[in-house]
Design a protein around this motif. Structure first.
Motif, PDB file in Angstrom:
ATOM      1  N   THR A 215       0.973  -1.242  -0.007  1.00 30.44           N
ATOM      2  CA  THR A 215       0.070   0.106   0.039  1.00 30.44           C
ATOM      3  C   THR A 215       1.060   1.257  -0.011  1.00 30.44           C
ATOM      4  OG1 THR A 215      -1.576  -1.211   1.240  1.00 30.44           O
ATOM      5  CG2 THR A 215      -2.046   1.200   1.160  1.00 30.44           C
ATOM      6  N   ARG A 216       1.755   1.275   0.575  1.00 27.51           N
ATOM      7  CA  ARG A 216       3.010   2.305   0.948  1.00 27.51           C
ATOM      8  C   ARG A 216       3.557   2.550  -0.582  1.00 27.51           C
ATOM      9  NH1 ARG A 216       6.082   0.553   4.546  1.00 27.51           N
ATOM     10  NH2 ARG A 216       4.896   1.648   6.256  1.00 27.51           N
ATOM     11  N   GLU A 217       3.889   1.534  -1.421  1.00 20.69           N
ATOM     12  CA  GLU A 217       4.300   1.624  -2.563  1.00 20.69           C
ATOM     13  C   GLU A 217       3.200   2.268  -3.645  1.00 20.69           C
ATOM     14  OE1 GLU A 217       5.807  -2.139  -3.953  1.00 20.69           O
ATOM     15  OE2 GLU A 217       7.361  -2.323  -2.607  1.00 20.69           O
ATOM     16  N   ILE A 218       1.811   1.912  -3.310  1.00 22.63           N
ATOM     17  CA  ILE A 218       0.840   2.554  -4.355  1.00 22.63           C
ATOM     18  C   ILE A 218       0.973   3.949  -3.965  1.00 22.63           C
ATOM     19  CG2 ILE A 218      -1.580   2.509  -4.568  1.00 22.63           C
ATOM     20  CD1 ILE A 218      -1.492  -0.440  -4.070  1.00 22.63           C
ATOM     21  N   VAL A 219       0.994   4.380  -2.670  1.00 20.37           N
ATOM     22  CA  VAL A 219       0.652   5.812  -2.396  1.00 20.37           C
ATOM     23  C   VAL A 219       1.837   6.533  -3.179  1.00 20.37           C
ATOM     24  CG1 VAL A 219       0.618   7.318  -0.182  1.00 20.37           C
ATOM     25  CG2 VAL A 219      -0.855   5.274  -0.632  1.00 20.37           C
ATOM     26  N   GLU A 220       3.081   6.043  -2.893  1.00 25.86           N
ATOM     27  CA  GLU A 220       4.152   6.864  -3.519  1.00 25.86           C
ATOM     28  C   GLU A 220       4.175   6.843  -4.873  1.00 25.86           C
ATOM     29  OE1 GLU A 220       7.457   4.461  -2.153  1.00 25.86           O
ATOM     30  OE2 GLU A 220       7.605   5.016  -0.095  1.00 25.86           O
ATOM     31  N   LYS A 221       3.499   5.780  -5.811  1.00 26.98           N
ATOM     32  CA  LYS A 221       3.217   5.976  -7.083  1.00 26.98           C
ATOM     33  C   LYS A 221       2.304   6.970  -7.274  1.00 26.98           C
ATOM     34  CE  LYS A 221       3.895   4.666 -11.298  1.00 26.98           C
ATOM     35  NZ  LYS A 221       5.248   4.786 -11.797  1.00 26.98           N
TER      36      LYS A 221
ATOM     37  N   PHE B  90       1.761   9.901  -5.584  1.00 29.16           N
ATOM     38  CA  PHE B  90       2.343  11.271  -5.636  1.00 29.16           C
ATOM     39  C   PHE B  90       3.438  11.397  -6.748  1.00 29.16           C
ATOM     40  CE2 PHE B  90       2.123  10.927  -0.593  1.00 29.16           C
ATOM     41  CZ  PHE B  90       0.778  11.492  -0.468  1.00 29.16           C
ATOM     42  N   GLU B  91       3.871  10.257  -7.172  1.00 28.38           N
ATOM     43  CA  GLU B  91       4.650  10.558  -8.461  1.00 28.38           C
ATOM     44  C   GLU B  91       3.925  10.724  -9.682  1.00 28.38           C
ATOM     45  OE1 GLU B  91       7.431   7.647 -11.042  1.00 28.38           O
ATOM     46  OE2 GLU B  91       7.248   7.081  -9.410  1.00 28.38           O
ATOM     47  N   ASN B  92       2.727  10.253  -9.755  1.00 27.88           N
ATOM     48  CA  ASN B  92       1.709  10.555 -10.973  1.00 27.88           C
ATOM     49  C   ASN B  92       1.345  11.952 -10.806  1.00 27.88           C
ATOM     50  OD1 ASN B  92       2.045   7.994 -12.003  1.00 27.88           O
ATOM     51  ND2 ASN B  92       0.308   7.192 -11.084  1.00 27.88           N
TER      52      ASN B  92
ATOM     53  N   MET C 244       0.425  29.906 -10.547  1.00 28.36           N
ATOM     54  CA  MET C 244      -0.890  29.352 -10.134  1.00 28.36           C
ATOM     55  C   MET C 244      -0.785  27.766  -9.865  1.00 28.36           C
ATOM     56  SD  MET C 244      -3.774  31.829 -11.587  1.00 28.36           S
ATOM     57  CE  MET C 244      -4.915  31.174 -10.464  1.00 28.36           C
ATOM     58  N   ILE C 245      -0.061  27.244 -10.677  1.00 24.30           N
ATOM     59  CA  ILE C 245       0.101  25.685 -10.588  1.00 24.30           C
ATOM     60  C   ILE C 245       1.129  25.155  -9.511  1.00 24.30           C
ATOM     61  CG2 ILE C 245       0.622  23.706 -11.990  1.00 24.30           C
ATOM     62  CD1 ILE C 245       0.071  25.179 -14.486  1.00 24.30           C
ATOM     63  N   VAL C 246       0.292  24.419  -8.681  1.00 29.69           N
ATOM     64  CA  VAL C 246       0.996  23.888  -7.524  1.00 29.69           C
ATOM     65  C   VAL C 246       1.363  22.313  -8.000  1.00 29.69           C
ATOM     66  CG1 VAL C 246       0.742  22.954  -5.290  1.00 29.69           C
ATOM     67  CG2 VAL C 246      -0.697  24.944  -5.887  1.00 29.69           C
ATOM     68  N   THR C 247       2.839  22.144  -7.642  1.00 33.67           N
ATOM     69  CA  THR C 247       3.478  20.856  -8.024  1.00 33.67           C
ATOM     70  C   THR C 247       3.718  20.183  -6.972  1.00 33.67           C
ATOM     71  OG1 THR C 247       5.697  22.058  -8.283  1.00 33.67           O
ATOM     72  CG2 THR C 247       4.444  22.016 -10.148  1.00 33.67           C
ATOM     73  N   ASP C 248       3.539  20.482  -5.799  1.00 32.96           N
ATOM     74  CA  ASP C 248       3.939  19.569  -4.639  1.00 32.96           C
ATOM     75  C   ASP C 248       2.680  18.590  -4.320  1.00 32.96           C
ATOM     76  OD1 ASP C 248       4.826  18.472  -2.348  1.00 32.96           O
ATOM     77  OD2 ASP C 248       4.756  20.482  -1.089  1.00 32.96           O
ATOM     78  N   PRO C 249       3.171  17.454  -4.364  1.00 30.54           N
ATOM     79  CA  PRO C 249       1.772  16.429  -4.456  1.00 30.54           C
ATOM     80  C   PRO C 249       1.439  16.334  -3.002  1.00 30.54           C
ATOM     81  CG  PRO C 249       4.004  15.324  -4.495  1.00 30.54           C
ATOM     82  CD  PRO C 249       4.266  16.775  -4.840  1.00 30.54           C
ATOM     83  N   LEU C 250       1.995  16.747  -1.739  1.00 26.67           N
ATOM     84  CA  LEU C 250       1.642  16.621  -0.428  1.00 26.67           C
ATOM     85  C   LEU C 250       0.716  17.825  -0.336  1.00 26.67           C
ATOM     86  CD1 LEU C 250       4.685  15.771   1.762  1.00 26.67           C
ATOM     87  CD2 LEU C 250       2.476  14.556   1.560  1.00 26.67           C
TER      88      LEU C 250
ATOM     89  N   LEU D 239      -4.393   1.278  -9.859  1.00 20.06           N
ATOM     90  CA  LEU D 239      -5.179   2.032  -8.921  1.00 20.06           C
ATOM     91  C   LEU D 239      -4.554   3.267  -8.550  1.00 20.06           C
ATOM     92  CD1 LEU D 239      -7.157   2.135  -6.464  1.00 20.06           C
ATOM     93  CD2 LEU D 239      -5.784   1.045  -5.104  1.00 20.06           C
ATOM     94  N   SER D 240      -3.050   3.304  -8.496  1.00 19.16           N
ATOM     95  CA  SER D 240      -2.165   4.526  -8.366  1.00 19.16           C
ATOM     96  C   SER D 240      -2.701   5.523  -9.484  1.00 19.16           C
ATOM     97  CB  SER D 240      -0.886   4.081  -8.532  1.00 19.16           C
ATOM     98  OG  SER D 240      -0.483   3.749  -9.781  1.00 19.16           O
ATOM     99  N   THR D 241      -2.971   5.304 -10.406  1.00 21.01           N
ATOM    100  CA  THR D 241      -3.373   6.168 -11.573  1.00 21.01           C
ATOM    101  C   THR D 241      -4.655   6.855 -11.581  1.00 21.01           C
ATOM    102  OG1 THR D 241      -1.836   5.130 -13.224  1.00 21.01           O
ATOM    103  CG2 THR D 241      -3.511   6.698 -14.232  1.00 21.01           C
ATOM    104  N   VAL D 242      -5.648   5.851 -11.110  1.00 16.25           N
ATOM    105  CA  VAL D 242      -7.167   6.234 -10.584  1.00 16.25           C
ATOM    106  C   VAL D 242      -6.812   7.447  -9.483  1.00 16.25           C
ATOM    107  CG1 VAL D 242      -9.429   5.498 -10.491  1.00 16.25           C
ATOM    108  CG2 VAL D 242      -7.730   4.304 -11.728  1.00 16.25           C
ATOM    109  N   LEU D 243      -6.343   6.888  -8.672  1.00 12.93           N
ATOM    110  CA  LEU D 243      -6.378   7.441  -7.119  1.00 12.93           C
ATOM    111  C   LEU D 243      -5.702   8.905  -7.441  1.00 12.93           C
ATOM    112  CD1 LEU D 243      -5.109   5.273  -4.344  1.00 12.93           C
ATOM    113  CD2 LEU D 243      -7.052   6.881  -4.374  1.00 12.93           C
TER     114      LEU D 243
END
Length: 232
Positions: free
Chosen positions: A97-103, A105-107, A127-133, A191-195
């Motif tokens: 699951t941690r790998e999915i969440v990291e993916k 954020f990468e997407n 105006m574009i935010v690039t920080d995934p967090l 799932l990472s792409t859809v999330l």
């Protein structure tokens, strides 16, 4: 094993269990562990000190609650992200699951950088935010509901009444909206792409997760006539 006089087998077993099981209870005089520097409040005057230490004991001399096993002092540690991982996790597969969440954020990062380079002007790029967090926190904040429905029984009938939600419950419900919106899609993509796409939509106040929150608010508005049953 001999039983104690006047006690049942269950009471005897409970007594033996308590002798060898540590009790994780802490009094109100204990304070949270100082894992992060911003958790330590700054005391500027005696009035603040009296509020923080009602028993006239200095804050630095109080007993601290031990940190949980998942808490770390790493710079990239985020408790909201950890909560999202725990909700998304299935069958105890936390590493996967941690790998999915990291993916995810990468997407999100790649998508926002692509939008940044496609922006025609410098004003739009700014105006574009690039920080995934930041995008993730904004998406969760947009999905958190203010009210929820609670079922009560009154006079032999059941009513659904709107009630306020605790902050921790808001956080969990908002994350569930995002996860369920990603799971309900008929997808042939990871799932990472859809999330990632669902989080980006929620960050812009769009998508199924935000619609679920708005639908819940509409249901609460429709049941507002029974709100007084909350105090009866």
């Amino acid at each position: 094993m001999a039983l104690c006089r006047g006690k049942t087998i269950f009471q005897t077993l409970v007594g033996i269990y308590k002798q060898y099981t540590p009790v994780s209870h802490f009094s109100t005089s204990h304070v949270l562990p100082n894992i992060l520097k911003d958790r330590e409040p700054s005391v500027q005057n005696p009035e603040e000190l009296s509020v923080l230490c009602p028993d006239d004991k200095p804050l630095e001399k109080k007993t601290r609650i031990p940190a949980r096993s998942e808490v770390t002092t790493a710079l990239n540690y985020d408790p909201i992200v950890q909560k999202f991982i725990n909700i998304l996790m299935k069958e105890g597969k936390k590493e996967k699951t941690r790998e999915i969440v990291e993916k995810v954020f990468e997407n999100i990062k790649m998508k926002q950088i692509e939008n940044y380079h496609k922006a025609p002007s410098e004003a739009e790029k700014a105006m574009i935010v690039t920080d995934p967090l930041k995008i993730f926190h904004g998406a969760v904040e947009n999905c958190k509901p203010l009210l929820t429905l609670k079922t009560i029984e009154k006079g032999g009938s059941r009513y659904r009444i709107p009630v306020y939600i605790h902050e921790n419950r808001k956080l969990r419900v908002g994350m569930n909206f995002i996860i369920r919106s990603a799971d309900t899609r008929r997808r042939k993509v990871p799932l990472s792409t859809v999330l990632a796409s669902e989080i980006l939509l929620a960050y812009n106040n769009e998508g199924n997760a935000v619609n679920k929150k708005q639908q819940l608010h509409k249901e609460c508005e429709a049941q507002r006539a029974f709100a007084h049953y909350r105090w009866k």
